[in-house]
Design a protein around this motif. Sequence first.
Motif, short mmCIF file in Angstrom:
data_model
loop_
_atom_site.label_atom_id
_atom_site.label_comp_id
_atom_site.label_asym_id
_atom_site.label_seq_id
_atom_site.Cartn_x
_atom_site.Cartn_y
_atom_site.Cartn_z
N THR A 1 34.15 44.26 32.10
CA THR A 1 35.43 44.94 31.93
C THR A 1 35.98 45.45 33.25
O THR A 1 37.14 45.23 33.58
CB THR A 1 35.26 46.13 30.96
N ASP A 2 35.14 46.11 34.06
CA ASP A 2 35.61 46.68 35.31
C ASP A 2 34.63 46.47 36.46
O ASP A 2 34.78 47.05 37.53
CB ASP A 2 35.89 48.18 35.14
N THR A 3 33.63 45.63 36.24
CA THR A 3 32.64 45.36 37.28
C THR A 3 32.11 43.94 37.12
O THR A 3 32.29 43.32 36.06
CB THR A 3 31.48 46.38 37.19
N HIS A 4 31.49 43.42 38.14
CA HIS A 4 30.98 42.06 38.10
C HIS A 4 29.76 41.94 39.00
O HIS A 4 29.51 42.81 39.83
CB HIS A 4 32.06 41.06 38.55
N PHE A 5 29.03 40.85 38.81
CA PHE A 5 27.94 40.56 39.75
C PHE A 5 27.73 39.06 39.87
O PHE A 5 28.01 38.29 38.97
CB PHE A 5 26.64 41.28 39.35
N TRP A 6 27.26 38.69 41.04
CA TRP A 6 27.02 37.30 41.41
C TRP A 6 25.51 37.06 41.44
O TRP A 6 24.76 37.84 42.01
CB TRP A 6 27.64 37.05 42.78
N GLN A 7 25.07 36.00 40.80
CA GLN A 7 23.64 35.71 40.74
C GLN A 7 23.44 34.23 40.99
O GLN A 7 24.24 33.40 40.53
CB GLN A 7 23.10 36.06 39.35
N TYR B 1 40.35 43.63 30.82
CA TYR B 1 39.94 43.25 32.17
C TYR B 1 40.66 44.12 33.18
O TYR B 1 41.90 44.17 33.20
CB TYR B 1 40.27 41.77 32.42
N CYS B 2 39.89 44.84 33.99
CA CYS B 2 40.46 45.69 35.03
C CYS B 2 40.44 44.94 36.36
O CYS B 2 39.39 44.46 36.79
CB CYS B 2 39.67 46.98 35.15
N ARG B 3 41.56 44.85 37.02
CA ARG B 3 41.68 43.99 38.19
C ARG B 3 40.92 44.54 39.40
O ARG B 3 40.39 43.75 40.19
CB ARG B 3 43.14 43.78 38.56
N ASN B 4 40.91 45.85 39.59
CA ASN B 4 40.18 46.33 40.77
C ASN B 4 38.70 46.47 40.41
O ASN B 4 38.14 47.53 40.30
CB ASN B 4 40.76 47.65 41.30
N GLN B 5 38.10 45.31 40.23
CA GLN B 5 36.69 45.22 39.88
C GLN B 5 35.81 45.72 41.04
O GLN B 5 36.14 45.58 42.20
CB GLN B 5 36.33 43.77 39.58
N ARG B 6 34.67 46.28 40.66
CA ARG B 6 33.70 46.70 41.67
C ARG B 6 32.43 45.89 41.49
O ARG B 6 31.91 45.76 40.38
CB ARG B 6 33.39 48.19 41.52
N SER B 7 31.93 45.32 42.59
CA SER B 7 30.71 44.52 42.51
C SER B 7 29.50 45.42 42.33
O SER B 7 29.36 46.46 42.99
CB SER B 7 30.55 43.69 43.79
N ILE B 8 28.62 45.02 41.44
CA ILE B 8 27.40 45.78 41.19
C ILE B 8 26.43 45.69 42.36
O ILE B 8 25.69 46.61 42.64
CB ILE B 8 26.73 45.28 39.89
#
Length: 597
Positions: A251-257, A5-12
């Motif tokens: 791992t290094d990105t996320h998204f909200w749906q 898990y990378c903390r400085n995640q970037r939102s898709i």
Amino acid sequence: MYITYCRNQRSIKVVDTTQYRRNPTTGEYRPTYLIRVSDWVKVPGKQAETGYCALSYVWEQSGDVVQKENGEYDCIDNGRHCIVEGYDMGKDGLFPKIIRMLRREKRDSVTMTPTDAEEIKFEVKFIPSTRSKATIKHVTYEELLQQICKDFEIEYLWYDKICIDQSDHEIKLQEIKQMHKIYSNACYTVAIVPEVHIYDPKDFDTIDLVYDDTKASTKAWIDMVAKSLWWKRSWTLEETMSSKRILVIGTDTHFWQHSFHTCDIPTSYNDFSIWMLDFANQQQGGGSVNQALRQAQFRTSSKEHDKIFSLANIFPDLFKSMEINYKIDIKTTLNRFYRTIATHDLSILCFGSNLFYNGWEISVNTMKNHNLPSWTGVSGLHHYKRVTTTTTWLQPQHSLCDDMLLHISTKYYKTLSVVPYDCGCFSPLSHDKLQWNQQVDNFVERWEAKGLSITVEEDTALIDWAIKMRNISGHFATHYYKPQDAPAMQARPLSLTENCDECIILPILLKCYSLLVGRIEKSPSLKHPTGYSHDYFLPVIKKYVDAANGTKERYKAIGIYYLGGTFHKEFISDDPDEILSSIFGDVHNEAKEFIIQ
């Protein structure tokens, strides 16, 4: 298995959705226990006055899987999960490595769909550059979860491993029955899907014209559906369908749906927002059983019973009296489940072929080994959109006997002489590879053009109908029916699980709801609902000889017959009575009983 898990995640997502995640509405229900994130202590659920989040994960990814002496499996956490801080995508890299990808030969083709025993193994390797200030910290799974919750400002979390007393069998069964409440009343569900990751930072700024979204979003969706263990499990299906909103953390990105059906916030168009999230409370009266079966019959679980218990929890009102008991044999449990469905909802009959036009399997069904009746749809693929039965004045009578035979009695039925598509999986040209390949190439060319012809040439009309069926139902057309001496445009496609030259259609009008969406100005990747169009299908059965029952007539449910829809104006009227009258104009003198095995 251990995850990174990378903390400085970037939102898709192109649009910042932080405010949506921070301010979601929640229900009044609270689980018995929750974890307070600040100190990772289990506390009574009522402490979470402003709400909580629920965790969705795959237990195999929380440590090392070991088999115990009694044959059961356990997961031991040796603290080798990774938290990465300070990495820079411009300098550092996260590379997915396929450790093993098994190919299976089938029907002279290669299918890449993993079965329960042939999972695609996935590993992420972190490679810092010489100038990088990134650091790696090894932690336990719970420490990883705590960090994720803090990063996303989650105060209370429901995590089954801690919040349910795993040693108390009775309490565990009681909590399983509350799962739909736990997820439907959460602010949102947090799904841990480490297979989702960044490929190229440029993907965030590039629109994928095919999917009308950013390339980063498209790749994340493919990672989740095609590669992740999370997508393949039965329990995660229930958790998703019970939720109103979901936060997928990779791992290094996320998204909200969130669901299209429960709030006014624009969102991207995909299976989550349209067909899965907030399944029970969707507009038009909630989701239908065929949608859940479309997903569930191809998922896996550590115990066979879990497939059924997770499905039953998606329909809590329908199965409120069903006993969750692992001591009852699986065959009895399966029969109780499918009998309950067929008694209340004949949309279970809305399924078609599970084959591509070239004969390859679309998905590997995990329910095939239980010798279930044909009407359960296990030999095919269920429709993925909401379907209801709208038959009115000629409603056939149906019932189920103890040996799982579906009895349908009606005066209205029609026998069709059908022909396989020349470019389909049952093509009579399949033995002539050169001619068959030419037919397939013509089909693909027409498919990719996406244009529906206004000519009345038979070959073109048939391909147009095949494209319509694929777009509406997700099924490839296998056969077609054209009334004798009728114009080519009056032909209609069928998607069947078995080859045949004659079949029967029953007067059970299956109405499919397709959500219409509009674009949001200045945000090409975001949509909002604008209404519904409707398409109609009829179930198809086939007579067969049952040697075990001598001369007794038996039938199989083998697919669907596509009538058309309102969007393309194949019907003058949207009235079910008028549609059925135009098809079943002649009434037989006596009702006939079809016994479907």
